[in-house]
Design a protein around this motif. Structure first.
Motif, PDB file in Angstrom:
ATOM      1  N   ASP A 199      -1.505 -15.274  -5.344  1.00 47.98           N
ATOM      2  CA  ASP A 199      -1.206 -15.016  -3.703  1.00 47.98           C
ATOM      3  C   ASP A 199      -1.637 -12.706  -4.458  1.00 47.98           C
ATOM      4  N   ALA A 200      -1.538 -12.283  -4.897  1.00 47.46           N
ATOM      5  CA  ALA A 200      -2.061 -10.784  -4.731  1.00 47.46           C
ATOM      6  C   ALA A 200      -3.320 -10.615  -4.741  1.00 47.46           C
ATOM      7  N   SER A 201      -4.368 -11.497  -4.749  1.00 44.50           N
ATOM      8  CA  SER A 201      -5.740 -11.581  -4.765  1.00 44.50           C
ATOM      9  C   SER A 201      -6.244 -12.014  -3.075  1.00 44.50           C
ATOM     10  N   GLN A 202      -4.933 -12.979  -2.479  1.00 46.98           N
ATOM     11  CA  GLN A 202      -5.541 -13.316  -0.624  1.00 46.98           C
ATOM     12  C   GLN A 202      -4.503 -12.114  -0.072  1.00 46.98           C
ATOM     13  N   ARG A 203      -3.926 -11.296  -0.808  1.00 47.97           N
ATOM     14  CA  ARG A 203      -3.455  -9.741  -0.619  1.00 47.97           C
ATOM     15  C   ARG A 203      -4.710  -8.872  -0.607  1.00 47.97           C
ATOM     16  N   MET A 204      -5.221  -8.856  -0.939  1.00 42.36           N
ATOM     17  CA  MET A 204      -6.174  -8.028  -1.443  1.00 42.36           C
ATOM     18  C   MET A 204      -6.840  -8.119  -0.587  1.00 42.36           C
ATOM     19  N   LEU A 205      -7.620  -9.163  -0.069  1.00 43.49           N
ATOM     20  CA  LEU A 205      -8.482  -9.650   0.824  1.00 43.49           C
ATOM     21  C   LEU A 205      -8.544  -8.949   1.867  1.00 43.49           C
ATOM     22  N   TYR A 206      -6.926  -9.118   2.331  1.00 48.29           N
ATOM     23  CA  TYR A 206      -6.258  -8.644   3.808  1.00 48.29           C
ATOM     24  C   TYR A 206      -5.998  -7.493   3.537  1.00 48.29           C
ATOM     25  N   LEU A 207      -6.137  -6.685   2.318  1.00 49.82           N
ATOM     26  CA  LEU A 207      -6.306  -5.021   2.038  1.00 49.82           C
ATOM     27  C   LEU A 207      -7.753  -4.688   2.902  1.00 49.82           C
ATOM     28  N   TYR A 208      -8.453  -5.422   1.872  1.00 48.99           N
ATOM     29  CA  TYR A 208      -9.867  -5.116   1.924  1.00 48.99           C
ATOM     30  C   TYR A 208     -10.445  -4.927   3.665  1.00 48.99           C
ATOM     31  N   ASN A 209     -10.000  -6.245   3.808  1.00 44.74           N
ATOM     32  CA  ASN A 209     -10.168  -5.704   6.041  1.00 44.74           C
ATOM     33  C   ASN A 209      -9.751  -5.220   6.623  1.00 44.74           C
ATOM     34  N   ASN A 210      -7.793  -4.648   6.490  1.00 44.00           N
ATOM     35  CA  ASN A 210      -7.788  -3.967   6.655  1.00 44.00           C
ATOM     36  C   ASN A 210      -8.099  -2.131   7.147  1.00 44.00           C
ATOM     37  N   LEU A 211      -8.641  -2.033   5.367  1.00 49.35           N
ATOM     38  CA  LEU A 211      -9.120  -0.799   5.284  1.00 49.35           C
ATOM     39  C   LEU A 211     -10.588  -0.575   5.982  1.00 49.35           C
ATOM     40  N   ALA A 212     -11.137  -1.322   6.059  1.00 49.47           N
ATOM     41  CA  ALA A 212     -12.374  -2.102   6.796  1.00 49.47           C
ATOM     42  C   ALA A 212     -12.148  -1.568   7.976  1.00 49.47           C
ATOM     43  N   GLN A 213     -11.611  -2.433   8.595  1.00 44.55           N
ATOM     44  CA  GLN A 213     -11.014  -2.086   9.862  1.00 44.55           C
ATOM     45  C   GLN A 213     -10.659  -0.824  10.643  1.00 44.55           C
ATOM     46  N   TYR A 214     -10.050  -0.212   9.661  1.00 46.09           N
ATOM     47  CA  TYR A 214      -9.708   1.324   9.858  1.00 46.09           C
ATOM     48  C   TYR A 214     -10.949   2.150   9.984  1.00 46.09           C
ATOM     49  N   GLU A 215     -11.336   1.992   8.751  1.00 42.52           N
ATOM     50  CA  GLU A 215     -12.517   2.999   8.899  1.00 42.52           C
ATOM     51  C   GLU A 215     -13.580   2.322  10.076  1.00 42.52           C
ATOM     52  N   ILE A 216     -13.965   1.490  10.750  1.00 39.29           N
ATOM     53  CA  ILE A 216     -14.394   1.387  12.217  1.00 39.29           C
ATOM     54  C   ILE A 216     -13.657   1.789  13.211  1.00 39.29           C
ATOM     55  N   HIS A 217     -12.459   2.460  13.401  1.00 39.04           N
ATOM     56  CA  HIS A 217     -11.358   2.758  13.896  1.00 39.04           C
ATOM     57  C   HIS A 217     -11.495   4.166  14.393  1.00 39.04           C
ATOM     58  N   VAL A 218     -11.498   4.452  13.444  1.00 38.39           N
ATOM     59  CA  VAL A 218     -12.392   5.766  12.990  1.00 38.39           C
ATOM     60  C   VAL A 218     -13.690   6.289  13.440  1.00 38.39           C
ATOM     61  N   ALA A 219     -14.334   5.732  13.528  1.00 39.06           N
ATOM     62  CA  ALA A 219     -15.406   5.452  13.749  1.00 39.06           C
ATOM     63  C   ALA A 219     -15.439   5.525  15.216  1.00 39.06           C
ATOM     64  N   ASP A 220     -15.259   4.743  15.807  1.00 37.07           N
ATOM     65  CA  ASP A 220     -14.650   4.480  17.291  1.00 37.07           C
ATOM     66  C   ASP A 220     -14.616   5.338  17.755  1.00 37.07           C
ATOM     67  N   TYR A 221     -13.537   6.689  16.996  1.00 38.90           N
ATOM     68  CA  TYR A 221     -12.760   7.955  17.741  1.00 38.90           C
ATOM     69  C   TYR A 221     -13.561   8.637  18.030  1.00 38.90           C
ATOM     70  N   TYR A 222     -14.766   9.114  16.706  1.00 37.65           N
ATOM     71  CA  TYR A 222     -15.710   9.551  16.165  1.00 37.65           C
ATOM     72  C   TYR A 222     -16.201  10.046  17.942  1.00 37.65           C
ATOM     73  N   MET A 223     -16.975   8.614  18.280  1.00 35.49           N
ATOM     74  CA  MET A 223     -17.996   7.860  19.009  1.00 35.49           C
ATOM     75  C   MET A 223     -17.517   8.316  20.348  1.00 35.49           C
ATOM     76  N   ARG A 224     -16.038   7.950  20.562  1.00 36.04           N
ATOM     77  CA  ARG A 224     -15.475   8.472  21.979  1.00 36.04           C
ATOM     78  C   ARG A 224     -15.739  10.659  21.496  1.00 36.04           C
ATOM     79  N   ARG A 225     -15.257  11.523  21.177  1.00 35.90           N
ATOM     80  CA  ARG A 225     -15.468  12.202  21.164  1.00 35.90           C
ATOM     81  C   ARG A 225     -16.750  12.950  21.208  1.00 35.90           C
TER      82      ARG A 225
END
Length: 176
Positions: free
Chosen positions: A80-106
């Motif tokens: 279960d911890a391994s599955q949650r880690m995968l989910y967290l990795y995906n969310n952290l990566a997507q967070y970085e994309i949200h930040v990159a999109d913010y920078y692009m808009r600016r």
């Protein structure tokens, strides 16, 4: 609903009973406390994307789950911890994309490219990878760095030929 108290109690248990047969559960509780942190009634009600939240709790949770798996790979909580880690990795990566999109808009194209590059280097197997390549290609093109833009486009085209960034970046006309 009290993640700090949960972590403190788990740490206390681990310190007092490091050889207890259920100490793996204490590590699991620590991971869960960070995993659920920041999810309040408003987030649950309106379905806020978890990747748009502050990533600090996710990083902590990832660290705790990682400890569990390293110390107790055969624990009943490891899968279960391994599955949650995968989910967290995906969310952290997507967070970085949200930040990159913010920078692009600016108009902060270099900052956007650096965030996207961070995703490629640190989260290469996540679903955010194609968008990271697209952001890099677009940001580099807008910066006039055509060789880097073409490299990112080539990798994107080879691996994700249906990605909408391909058309967008190829049709982008940069005014100098």
């Amino acid at each position: 609903d009290e993640p700090d108290s949960s972590v403190a109690a788990a740490d206390h248990f681990i310190k007092l009973y490091p050889r207890h047969p259920n100490v793996d559960y204490a590590y699991y509780v620590k991971g869960l406390s960070g995993f659920n942190r920041g999810i309040g009634t408003i987030e649950r009600t309106f379905g806020q994307d978890p990747s748009e939240r502050d990533p600090r709790a996710a990083r902590e949770s990832l660290q705790y789950f990682s400890q569990l798996i390293k110390l107790y790979p055969n624990s009943k909580y490891a899968q279960d911890a391994s599955q949650r880690m995968l989910y967290l990795y995906n969310n952290l990566a997507q967070y970085e994309i949200h930040v990159a999109d913010y920078y692009m808009r600016r108009g902060a194209y270099l900052a956007a490219a650096n965030r996207a590059k961070y995703v490629i280097e640190n989260y290469p197997t996540t679903p955010a990878t194609p968008n990271a390549l697209g952001v890099m290609a677009k940001a580099y093109k807008l910066l006039g760095m055509n060789d880097l833009s073409n490299d990112a486009l080539r990798v994107l085209d080879l691996n994700y030929p249906q990605n909408p960034y391909l058309t967008e970046v190829r049709n982008l006309v940069v005014k100098n």
